[in-house]
Design a protein around this motif. Structure first.
Motif, short mmCIF file in Angstrom:
data_model
loop_
_atom_site.label_atom_id
_atom_site.label_comp_id
_atom_site.label_asym_id
_atom_site.label_seq_id
_atom_site.Cartn_x
_atom_site.Cartn_y
_atom_site.Cartn_z
N GLU A 225 0.69 -1.15 0.07
CA GLU A 225 0.20 0.04 0.14
C GLU A 225 1.01 1.31 -0.22
OE1 GLU A 225 -2.17 -1.19 3.50
OE2 GLU A 225 -4.24 -0.78 2.41
N LEU A 266 -3.93 1.72 -3.19
CA LEU A 266 -4.59 1.25 -2.14
C LEU A 266 -5.07 0.01 -2.23
CD1 LEU A 266 -7.17 4.23 -2.28
CD2 LEU A 266 -5.29 4.07 -0.73
N SER A 267 -5.27 -0.85 -1.19
CA SER A 267 -5.57 -2.25 -1.03
C SER A 267 -6.86 -2.16 -2.04
CB SER A 267 -5.86 -2.85 0.13
OG SER A 267 -6.69 -2.24 0.79
N TYR A 295 -0.88 -6.56 2.05
CA TYR A 295 -1.07 -5.61 3.60
C TYR A 295 -1.17 -6.75 4.53
CZ TYR A 295 -5.99 -6.57 2.17
OH TYR A 295 -6.98 -7.21 1.92
N THR A 489 -0.22 4.28 6.10
CA THR A 489 -1.52 4.45 5.09
C THR A 489 -2.83 4.08 5.99
OG1 THR A 489 -1.33 2.16 4.32
CG2 THR A 489 -0.12 3.91 2.78
#
Ligand SMILES: *[C@@H]1O[C@H](CO)[C@@H](O)[C@H](O)[C@H]1NC(C)=O
Ligand SMILES: *[C@@H]1O[C@H](CO)[C@@H](O)[C@H](O)[C@H]1NC(C)=O
Ligand SMILES: *[C@@H]1O[C@H](CO)[C@@H](O)[C@H](O)[C@H]1NC(C)=O
Ligand SMILES: *[C@@H]1O[C@H](CO)[C@@H](O)[C@H](O)[C@H]1NC(C)=O
Ligand SMILES: *[C@@H]1O[C@H](CO)[C@@H](O)[C@H](O)[C@H]1NC(C)=O
Ligand SMILES: *[C@@H]1O[C@H](CO)[C@@H](O)[C@H](O)[C@H]1NC(C)=O
Ligand SMILES: *[C@@H]1O[C@H](CO)[C@@H](O)[C@H](O)[C@H]1NC(C)=O
Length: 521
Positions: A225, A266-267, A295, A489
């Protein structure tokens, strides 16, 4: 006079005849003076030159002959020695011929070509000016697409043949049309090219719809991330294709660039991506490129089945589940014990025992980090033990009565104290609330040595009970360990949830206060 005049006239005539016939002037002639040639072809420039044979009695000898485009008259660069023309130049010089051949023409060969020769005479050098203008052209197919039709036009910067006449090809097959512009309907696999008549081997680059379209991940290593990630689309197409990017199961275009960049991934950006290459002749969509953002485990959600109070002897399943990429593995621990109890998402305890009550925590772990959550298992006595306890009560009574009678007889107060009011002394211990009885009996039944402890110390037993109540407060505490980039994040909200101290106090403090308030009044 007349003779001398005649003689002079004769001499003049003789001289002029000699000059006109025997002594040619300095000259270079090119034929033609302008040439249009196709790339890849060979061009031959015809050339002839003259010079005076004798000047002031000295016989002229040609010492140097060359063609050049670069440099100037004084310092020309001989084509033979120019690396741009490496092996492509043929000079075929004689006393009067200066033909030049250039093979395998390319667009950069377009220039003014000049022939120069140098003799043994003082100032006896000559350059043919102006030179030959050579224009090298390639053929190009221009595509113009409208709703109804596709128009192809064969274009070049000059006409290699006159009058212009064209030969069209679809793949290797000759088409019927011979005009510079044609209308076509495009089918899969079509490749159109044009040439000029007589030079069918020197064809334009074909035009075709995109092929070999592929989407590629340009970022190597683990995608975490916050990283910048680049996807690139490539395709073989002429004219050049434009590109669009889509995510699987979503028709929205996410990018219109050949390179699709996530500046800080982003995931939720995980998924399959496709690119489509499009030009005027068609379009093609690539296979998917998979973007997997890794993540550490999110705070696991933990549960106990059955919920609430669990009868001793029940089958209990503790379940743990955490969002993680790559998928997490799970390990179960009991609070206060080092050794893991089980691995795997589900931890099943068949025939649970009272002593197995307590807090269990599940640790989810993957290569990016680990995270744990706690769950409380609250075990109560099974009914069958309460029955046993009930059966045990009369026996205990019997013993106590015997003891009591024995004490009475020993102290000789049997007659004065005939009413049972004298049972005060052991009452608190001996006739406890049913719960306490049950409690002590559990220990009696399971562990011999604890019988003493629980029976002779009822206050201790009560403390146990209070702790039991506390255990019944349902809460889960969460602890997560992650790499720095992952933590960075996370949102502020998640960070506060992850603070174990904050969570604990918010659950337990109010409970304690409520309990303390009435005793303070
Ligand atoms: C030059 O031209 C002559 C006559 O056309 C020919 O015989 C000869 O082979 C040519 N030489 C080269 C090097 O091409
Ligand atoms: C030069 O080209 C002309 C015309 O093609 C030809 O007649 C002549 O023989 C050539 N000269 C040489 C030396 O090849
Ligand atoms: C599709 O993608 C667009 C743009 O990224 C987004 O706004 C939209 O919510 C997505 N729709 C679905 C159904 O995922
Ligand atoms: C891409 O090219 C096609 C064909 O020329 C055109 O119709 C389309 O509008 C272009 N798309 C973009 C995003 O430029
Ligand atoms: C764990 O239990 C749940 C239901 O209790 C079940 O859906 C899941 O498949 C189980 N997982 C494993 C790995 O056995
Ligand atoms: C769980 O995964 C981590 C990281 O991939 C690994 O180091 C560990 O050995 C695994 N544990 C089990 C019990 O599989
Ligand atoms: C749970 O995770 C926290 C944070 O990484 C760690 O400090 C703690 O030791 C873990 N708890 C257990 C019992 O492993």
């Amino acid at each position: 006079m007349s003779f001398s005049a005649a003689a002079t006239g004769f001499v003049a005539l003789f001289l002029s005849m000699t000059v006109g016939q025997v002594e040619p002037d300095w000259s270079v002639k090119y034929d033609p003076s302008q040439i249009c040639a196709l790339t890849g072809s060979t061009v031959k420039i015809k050339c002839s030159y003259t010079y005076p044979y004798k000047i002031h009695g000295i016989t002229t000898k040609v010492k140097t002959r060359l063609w050049f485009t670069k440099g100037n008259n004084q310092v020309p660069v001989d084509l033979k020695k120019d690396s741009d023309y490496n092996g492509r130049i043929i000079y075929n010089f004689t006393d009067n011929s200066c033909n030049l051949t250039i093979k395998d023409l390319n667009l950069r060969d377009s220039a003014e070509y000049k022939f120069r020769f140098v003799t043994n005479q003082p100032d006896g050098a000559f350059t043919g000016l102006p030179g030959v203008i050579l224009t090298v052209t390639d053929l190009r197919v221009q595509v113009r697409r409208s709703e109804m039709q596709t128009e192809l036009k064969c274009e070049s910067s000059c006409d290699p043949i006159k009058p212009p006449s064209y030969v069209w090809f679809n793949k290797e097959k000759k088409m019927e049309e011979q005009t510079s512009s044609i209308l076509v309907s495009v089918r899969d696999g079509d490749r159109f090219s044009c040439s000029v008549k007589g030079h069918e081997d020197l064809r334009s680059r074909p035009v075709y719809a995109p092929t070999f379209t592929s989407a590629n991940l340009m970022t190597s290593g683990q995608i975490t991330e916050g990283r910048s990630v680049t996807l690139s689309c490539s395709s073989d197409a002429n004219p050049e294709a434009n590109y669009t990017w889509r995510k699987k199961n979503n028709q929205s275009i996410v990018s219109e660039d050949q390179q699709f960049v996530f500046w800080s991934i982003l995931s939720s950006d995980s998924g399959l991506y496709y690119c489509t290459a499009q030009n005027q002749l068609g379009e093609e969509t690539s296979g998917p490129v998979s973007v997997q953002v890794t993540y550490g485990p999110r705070p696991p959600s933990v549960s106990v089945t059955p919920s609430g109070e669990i009868m001793e002897g029940s089958l209990v399943t503790l379940s743990c589940s955490s969002d993680a990429n790559p998928e997490a593995n799970y390990t179960w621990y009991k609070e206060g014990e080092e050794a893991p109890k089980a691995s795997g998402q589900n931890f099943t305890i068949t025939n649970i025992m009272f002593k197995q009550r307590g807090n269990y925590y599940c640790e989810a772990q993957n290569s990016r980090g680990r995270c744990n959550s706690t769950v409380t298992v609250n075990v109560v006595l099974a009914p069958r033990n309460q029955v046993a306890a009930a059966a045990a009560v009369p026996a205990v009574f019997l013993i106590l009565i015997c003891l009591f009678l024995w004490i009475l007889r020993k102290t000789k107060v049997w007659k004065q104290q005939s009413r049972p009011a004298a049972g005060q002394v052991p009452s608190e211990q001996v006739i406890p609330a049913e719960d306490d009885v049950a409690y002590s009996v559990v220990h009696f039944a399971t562990k011999q040595e604890e019988l003493v402890y629980s029976n002779i110390n009822p206050t201790q037993s009560k403390r146990h009970k209070k702790r039991k109540e506390e255990e019944m407060v349902e809460y889960a505490s969460v602890n997560c360990g992650r790499t720095r980039t992952a933590a960075r994040t996370e949102s502020a909200q998640q960070d506060s949830v992850e603070d174990p101290a904050a969570l604990y106090s918010s659950v337990n403090k109010p409970g304690r206060n409520i309990r303390e308030t009435p005793s303070g009044l």
